[in-house]
Design a protein around this motif. Structure first.
Motif, PDB file in Angstrom:
ATOM      1  N   ALA A  48       5.393  16.324   3.851  1.00  0.00           N
ATOM      2  CA  ALA A  48       4.214  15.753   3.200  1.00  0.00           C
ATOM      3  C   ALA A  48       3.092  15.574   4.218  1.00  0.00           C
ATOM      4  O   ALA A  48       3.330  15.331   5.406  1.00  0.00           O
ATOM      5  N   ASN A  49       1.872  15.701   3.752  1.00  0.00           N
ATOM      6  CA  ASN A  49       0.693  15.490   4.601  1.00  0.00           C
ATOM      7  C   ASN A  49       0.720  16.359   5.853  1.00  0.00           C
ATOM      8  O   ASN A  49       0.513  15.879   6.963  1.00  0.00           O
ATOM      9  N   SER A  50       1.019  17.638   5.675  1.00  0.00           N
ATOM     10  CA  SER A  50       1.099  18.511   6.846  1.00  0.00           C
ATOM     11  C   SER A  50       0.224  19.735   6.658  1.00  0.00           C
ATOM     12  O   SER A  50      -0.155  20.106   5.545  1.00  0.00           O
ATOM     13  N   VAL A  51      -0.108  20.347   7.790  1.00  0.00           N
ATOM     14  CA  VAL A  51      -0.888  21.584   7.801  1.00  0.00           C
ATOM     15  C   VAL A  51      -0.176  22.569   8.716  1.00  0.00           C
ATOM     16  O   VAL A  51       0.276  22.215   9.802  1.00  0.00           O
ATOM     17  N   GLY A  52      -0.065  23.799   8.247  1.00  0.00           N
ATOM     18  CA  GLY A  52       0.495  24.862   9.076  1.00  0.00           C
ATOM     19  C   GLY A  52      -0.635  25.656   9.710  1.00  0.00           C
ATOM     20  O   GLY A  52      -1.582  26.068   9.042  1.00  0.00           O
TER      21      GLY A  52
END
Length: 468
Positions: free
Chosen positions: A51-55
């Motif tokens: 959750a609440n992540s960016v790749g």
């Protein structure tokens, strides 16, 4: 010898069937992975992201060979898996939940290099925003210098995913002097991460890609099969062609001819063609030695096709006939490989093929008097039996075998000169390697078209070669 080979080579080139790629009418054959495939892989990654992540996924950098000459470009495999794009100076952002960037809202944003007619005159067409959008069906595509990455508010995201490989990891990226576009992008994002004290979740990234890339989709299996068939064709012709008086590099040339003829963009890895004592060097790549009567030739060579590689090894007698000692060692390796095959079952540990093969080799070497305890077998079989296979020759993958896993089974015995055993065994190096697809009920050998047994190898060695 090379002069004698040239007429036959020219004739073969004229008479050879059209390659797999040349049969296609389009400049971009329809057996490339589709935009839908890559979109599906991005969706699968986003589903597994915290959750609440960016790749954050960078394309590979262009690498300088010497002066103003670069190495042939090879894309970062995670970036290729997610986009299909084979250009440098590009960045993919994947968000778990929608965000708005440059007036567009979504979870996927691709930043690419702009068109440059001057550069394209030298190195070929650059797709640019319009080309990438049309070919890869990407909705949010921007020129990489259109956006100041330092304005991304990373404080909203609890974790940051990065590419798996150290040479391309976000904030660990090093370009040529740090002034190329990709380096500047990396520095900007790195600065933002430092400001917001956000971690690089490399372990999470590795888990995600080991899970996804390790289980091949049908489209990926089809490409691996094509690469394997090209490789098998090359190995079979080397078995027919090899003779005393040839060089290792001539065997390599014959092998790689069949890769290119069939549409392979590259060898899957530097070709290994070691004869005599060189057969005992695991990653021997010099390939210069004159092959002699009585030598074995260990050929570990395979094609890469549309990003996916095979990995096949065969060991053959240069004169077409195994000596008694060579036959004994070869058949022991073959028995070990058969034992490894038997362990290729869904639900087994990834190490199960190695444990099975290593046990056979240890017992066999003791029986021959080459070692006195099973623990000494490591001196003559120093590597693992299997690795995952796919976008990388040593691919990422799960620790448990399951349907869709592709792996190698490649036991070997290597007895270099001056080993602590009877001299009659010296300079015998044998490795037999096949590419195995785990199926619902067991396995399928994708490289079974290349002979494995002593009888089969010696029979093919008597067949007429296209390269006299």
């Amino acid at each position: 010898m090379l002069r004698k080979l040239l007429p036959a080579l020219c004739l073969t080139l004229l008479l050879a069937p059209v390659g797999l790629l040349a049969q296609q009418k389009s400049d971009y054959p329809d057996d490339y992975l589709s935009p839908e495939f890559h979109a599906g892989r991005r969706a699968a990654v986003k589903e597994k992201m915290p959750a609440n992540s960016v790749g954050v996924f960078f394309a590979a950098q262009v690498r300088n060979r010497n002066n103003d000459v670069s190495y042939l470009y090879s894309q970062n495999k995670n970036f290729y898996y997610l986009t299909g794009l084979n250009e440098p100076n590009s960045l993919l952002l994947l968000f778990k939940t929608p965000v708005t960037i440059l007036g567009k809202t979504g979870t996927e944003f691709l930043f690419v290099q702009p068109r440059n007619p001057q550069q394209e005159m030298w190195t070929g067409k650059i797709l640019g925003v319009e080309g990438v959008t049309a070919r890869y069906k990407f909705e949010n595509v921007f020129v990489h210098n259109q956006f100041n990455f330092s304005t991304v508010d990373f404080s909203k995201y609890d974790s940051v995913l990065t590419t798996l490989y150290s040479e391309n990891i976000l904030s660990r990226y090093y370009g040529r002097g740090g002034m190329d576009p990709l380096s500047r992008m990396a520095q900007a994002v790195d600065s933002a991460l430092t400001t917001y004290k956000k971690p690089i979740a490399a372990r999470t990234t590795q888990t995600i890609f080991s899970t996804l890339r390790g289980i091949k989709q049908p489209e990926e299996i089809a490409l691996i099969e094509k690469a394997t068939l090209m490789s098998v064709e090359g190995h079979n012709e080397v078995i027919r062609a090899v003779k005393p008086g040839m060089t290792e590099y001539q065997a390599q040339a014959i092998m790689e001819y069949f890769f290119k003829k069939n549409g392979s963009e590259y060898p899957g890895y530097p070709s290994i063609n070691g004869s005599g004592e060189n057969s005992c060097v695991l990653h021997y790549e010099t390939n210069l030695k004159l092959m002699k009567d009585g030598d074995l030739l260990l050929s570990d060579c395979a094609a890469e096709y549309h990003g996916y590689t095979a990995d096949v090894t065969r060991t053959v007698p240069v004169n077409g006939k195994f000596t008694n000692e060579q036959r004994v060692i070869y058949e022991l390796v073959l028995e070990a490989q058969d034992s490894g095959f038997a362990a290729c079952k869904p639900g087994n540990s990834f190490r199960a093929p190695h444990m099975a093969a290593a046990s056979v080799i240890a017992r066999g070497l003791m029986k021959l008097g080459i070692i006195s305890t099973e623990s000494e077998a490591r001196a003559y079989f120093p590597h693992g039996t299997s690795h995952h296979l796919g976008l990388d020759v040593h691919d990422v993958g799960p620790n448990v075998l399951s349907e869709g896993v592709v792996l190698t089974v490649e036991p070997g015995i290597y007895i270099p000169p001056n080993s602590k055993c009877d001299k009659k065994w010296w300079s015998i190096g044998v490795r037999i390697e096949d590419d195995i697809l785990i199926t619902k009920d067991g396995y399928r050998n994708l490289s079974a078209g290349a002979p494995r047994t002593v009888k089969e190898v010696e029979k093919m060695a008597k067949e007429k070669s296209l390269f006299p």
